[in-house]
Design an enzyme around this catalytic site. Structure first.
Site, short mmCIF file in Angstrom:
data_model
loop_
_atom_site.label_atom_id
_atom_site.label_comp_id
_atom_site.label_asym_id
_atom_site.label_seq_id
_atom_site.Cartn_x
_atom_site.Cartn_y
_atom_site.Cartn_z
N TYR A 159 0.84 -1.21 0.00
CA TYR A 159 0.00 0.00 0.00
C TYR A 159 0.88 1.26 0.00
O TYR A 159 1.16 1.83 1.06
CB TYR A 159 -0.89 0.02 1.24
CG TYR A 159 -1.84 -1.16 1.35
CD1 TYR A 159 -2.85 -1.37 0.41
CD2 TYR A 159 -1.74 -2.06 2.42
CE1 TYR A 159 -3.73 -2.45 0.53
CE2 TYR A 159 -2.62 -3.14 2.54
CZ TYR A 159 -3.61 -3.32 1.58
OH TYR A 159 -4.47 -4.38 1.69
N TRP A 190 -4.42 6.35 2.55
CA TRP A 190 -5.83 5.95 2.52
C TRP A 190 -6.58 6.70 3.62
O TRP A 190 -6.04 6.92 4.72
CB TRP A 190 -5.97 4.45 2.76
CG TRP A 190 -6.01 3.61 1.52
CD1 TRP A 190 -7.11 3.12 0.90
CD2 TRP A 190 -4.89 3.13 0.75
NE1 TRP A 190 -6.76 2.38 -0.20
CE2 TRP A 190 -5.41 2.37 -0.32
CE3 TRP A 190 -3.51 3.30 0.85
CZ2 TRP A 190 -4.59 1.76 -1.28
CZ3 TRP A 190 -2.69 2.70 -0.11
CH2 TRP A 190 -3.23 1.94 -1.15
N LEU A 191 -7.83 7.04 3.30
CA LEU A 191 -8.63 7.89 4.20
C LEU A 191 -8.85 7.26 5.58
O LEU A 191 -8.45 7.82 6.60
CB LEU A 191 -9.97 8.21 3.53
CG LEU A 191 -11.03 8.97 4.31
CD1 LEU A 191 -10.47 10.29 4.84
CD2 LEU A 191 -12.27 9.25 3.45
N TRP A 192 -9.48 6.09 5.64
CA TRP A 192 -9.80 5.60 6.99
C TRP A 192 -8.58 5.02 7.69
O TRP A 192 -8.50 5.00 8.90
CB TRP A 192 -11.06 4.76 7.04
CG TRP A 192 -11.07 3.31 6.61
CD1 TRP A 192 -10.22 2.70 5.75
CD2 TRP A 192 -12.01 2.32 7.06
NE1 TRP A 192 -10.59 1.39 5.60
CE2 TRP A 192 -11.68 1.12 6.41
CE3 TRP A 192 -13.09 2.31 7.92
CZ2 TRP A 192 -12.41 -0.06 6.60
CZ3 TRP A 192 -13.81 1.13 8.11
CH2 TRP A 192 -13.48 -0.02 7.46
N ASP A 193 -7.56 4.62 6.89
CA ASP A 193 -6.32 4.15 7.52
C ASP A 193 -5.70 5.28 8.34
O ASP A 193 -5.29 5.08 9.50
CB ASP A 193 -5.30 3.70 6.46
CG ASP A 193 -5.76 2.46 5.72
OD1 ASP A 193 -6.79 2.53 5.04
OD2 ASP A 193 -5.11 1.41 5.84
N GLY A 239 -14.77 0.22 2.61
CA GLY A 239 -13.53 -0.17 3.28
C GLY A 239 -13.43 -1.68 3.47
O GLY A 239 -12.39 -2.19 3.86
N ASP A 280 -13.53 -4.29 1.31
CA ASP A 280 -13.55 -4.53 -0.14
C ASP A 280 -14.32 -5.75 -0.65
O ASP A 280 -15.18 -5.62 -1.51
CB ASP A 280 -12.11 -4.62 -0.67
CG ASP A 280 -11.33 -3.35 -0.35
OD1 ASP A 280 -11.83 -2.51 0.41
OD2 ASP A 280 -10.21 -3.20 -0.86
N GLU A 327 -2.16 -7.72 8.81
CA GLU A 327 -3.35 -7.01 8.31
C GLU A 327 -4.63 -7.69 8.84
O GLU A 327 -5.57 -7.02 9.22
CB GLU A 327 -3.32 -7.03 6.78
CG GLU A 327 -4.32 -6.12 6.10
CD GLU A 327 -4.18 -6.15 4.58
OE1 GLU A 327 -3.41 -6.99 4.06
OE2 GLU A 327 -4.86 -5.35 3.92
C1 GLC Z 1 -7.54 -2.64 1.74
C2 GLC Z 1 -8.70 -2.53 2.73
C3 GLC Z 1 -9.10 -1.07 2.92
C4 GLC Z 1 -7.88 -0.27 3.30
C5 GLC Z 1 -6.75 -0.44 2.29
C6 GLC Z 1 -5.44 0.18 2.74
O1 GLC Z 1 -7.94 -2.26 0.49
O2 GLC Z 1 -9.77 -3.29 2.32
O3 GLC Z 1 -10.10 -0.95 3.88
O4 GLC Z 1 -8.19 1.08 3.43
O5 GLC Z 1 -6.49 -1.81 2.12
O6 GLC Z 1 -5.04 -0.38 3.95
#
Ligand code: GLC
Length: 458
Positions: A31, A35-38, A167, A169, A411
């Site tokens: 990654y 990312w927003l919620w991360d 979130g 997926d 994760e």
């Molecule tokens: C995956 C997860 C998502 C998260 C992203 C980055 O795609 O499903 O929720 O934001 O990874 O960690």
């Protein structure tokens, strides 16, 4: 045997390794963007280490905000290495996208308001006011955007147009809808030939993680196809909704939204600001109509297909998210908690599974179709605490810490035997386990004090 302080050192190390100064990578390699919620979950952990850095993490999300208010789910790394990722989305096709950074064209669960409040708890009142004043305008714009763009029929519930917006997926309700409503002829054709294997060449995730722990090539391709359709409409929601087969009032999203609306009210009160009248009345409506997602037959809430107005009766971790929303009745909460206790549903050794054991989708190591994730555990724990289920909350906290103590900040983990899966050194696992450890320490001190007081009285 590692102690809590060893685990603390280890998770701090993970957060340091993934620190990019302005924001934290979810995991190196797999990654490479923000990312927003991360970032929201990461800030909730970082607040225990460095409050300025936690604030920077959240403020950096605003770089990506669109002029219409949307907070995108990804802000891309500018390096040439990632031109292909940026090119998949081409955010600049929308007149609302920022010029200075490339972003995705969709959003993610609105956890930002919660993260701002959690960081605010660590500040003295005057600094907290300044902090809220810094973040409130962007948050109001975001929540207003959700109501204007994502609730076109004024239903009170907001809709999502891509599974990534939840979130979660590969979560079953969305996979179910994808296969029912979004399977072009060529997908079935590819599926029947070996050609489908070539999709692997374009996937980053299966280069880092065993393919069995991720979604299938077919589903990955269909997800890409939804993005392509959104991009062709330049992310214009009116054009998208005219044709799209995908418009779902997602249960997790709307549960988090209800809590986030409450956080906005709390912030506005502290800084003596008035929220826009229309926003306030929309917020009330969301709480009222949420009950439409309840299904009396199975005694559960579900997501709803906005086109057909039908509930998508496919259980998942979303089933428990109304606990986090916090506005459902005690009776409803009790019904949801009983599912957590039930060993045939969510009551596994390492809770909470992202899909109940009873689901036909359940596979213990398969992404959002079985494994235990620490961020959903954190959300459920907040809900349990609010409804007074202290013991249940403590068990989830302790089991989450145990998973990381045994295996590291993975994760996700098997809910059956705790085996680790997905990316290593995953930031939100590290950050939220740190938050759990801090809470356990507070609880232990409280208990100790209570015992001491009792002893003194005798
Ligand atoms: C995956 C997860 C998502 C998260 C992203 C980055 O795609 O499903 O929720 O934001 O990874 O960690």
């Amino acid at each position: 045997m590692q102690t809590n302080s060893d685990v603390t050192q280890e998770v701090i190390e993970v957060l340091k390794q993934n620190d990019k100064t302005l924001f934290t990578l979810p995991a190196d390699g797999l990654y490479p963007h923000q990312w927003l919620w991360d970032s929201c979950f990461v800030a909730i952990g970082l607040r225990h280490l460095d409050i300025d850095r936690a604030q920077t993490e959240l403020k950096s999300l605003l770089r990506g905000q669109w002029s219409n208010g949307m907070l995108p789910h990804m802000i891309f790394n500018n390096s040439m290495l990632y031109a292909q990722d940026r090119n998949i989305w081409r955010s600049q096709l929308s007149p609302y996208a920022p010029d200075t950074v490339s972003t995705s064209g969709i959003t993610q669960p609105p956890v930002l308001a919660e993260a701002v409040i959690q960081v605010g708890k660590k500040l003295k009142k005057p600094e907290r006011r300044t902090w809220y004043l810094t973040m409130l305008p962007a948050l109001i714009a975001y929540h207003q955007w959700l109501y204007t763009e994502r609730d076109p029929r004024d239903s009170g519930l907001v809709l999502q147009v891509h599974p990534h917006e939840t979130g979660l997926d590969s979560t079953p309700p969305w996979i179910d809808q994808l296969h029912r409503h979004h399977k072009p002829w060529w997908a079935s054709f590819l599926e029947s030939t070996k050609l489908i294997n070539t999709v692997s060449l374009f996937r980053r995730d299966t280069r880092h993680v065993p393919p069995g722990q991720r979604m299938s090539n077919l589903d990955a391709l269909l997800y890409y196809d939804v993005i392509r359709k959104l991009r062709n409409k330049h992310y214009d929601i009116h054009k998208i909704l005219r044709k799209s087969s995908f418009a779902i009032q997602d249960l997790t999203y709307n549960s988090i939204f209800i809590r986030a609306n409450g956080c906005l009210v709390e912030m506005a009160e502290l800084v003596n600001a008035e929220l826009p009248e229309e926003l306030v009345s929309n917020m009330q409506k969301t709480r009222q109509v949420f009950e439409q997602l309840w299904d009396g037959y199975s005694s559960q809430y579900y997501s709803r297909n906005q086109r057909t107005n039908k509930l998508i009766r496919e259980p998942s971790i979303a089933t428990l998210m109304p606990l986090y929303a916090g506005h459902i009745t005690k009776e409803r909460a009790e019904q949801l908690v009983s599912l957590l206790h039930d060993q045939e549903v969510f009551g596994t050794n390492y809770p909470v599974a992202s899909v109940p054991l009873t689901s036909k989708y359940f596979k213990p190591m398969s992404y959002w179709q079985g494994p235990t994730w620490i961020n959903t555990n954190w959300l459920i724990v907040q809900g349990l605490e609010r409804y007074g289920y202290k013991k249940e909350a403590e068990i989830i906290r302790l089991k989450s810490i145990e998973l990381v103590r045994q295996h590291g900040s993975y994760e996700y983990f098997s809910p059956i035997d705790g085996s680790p899966a997905g990316a290593k050194n995953f930031s939100w696992t590290a950050a939220l386990v740190l938050d759990f450890i801090k809470k356990c320490i507070i609880n232990m001190r409280k208990l100790h004090l209570e015992k001491k007081n009792k002893h003194n009285r005798l």
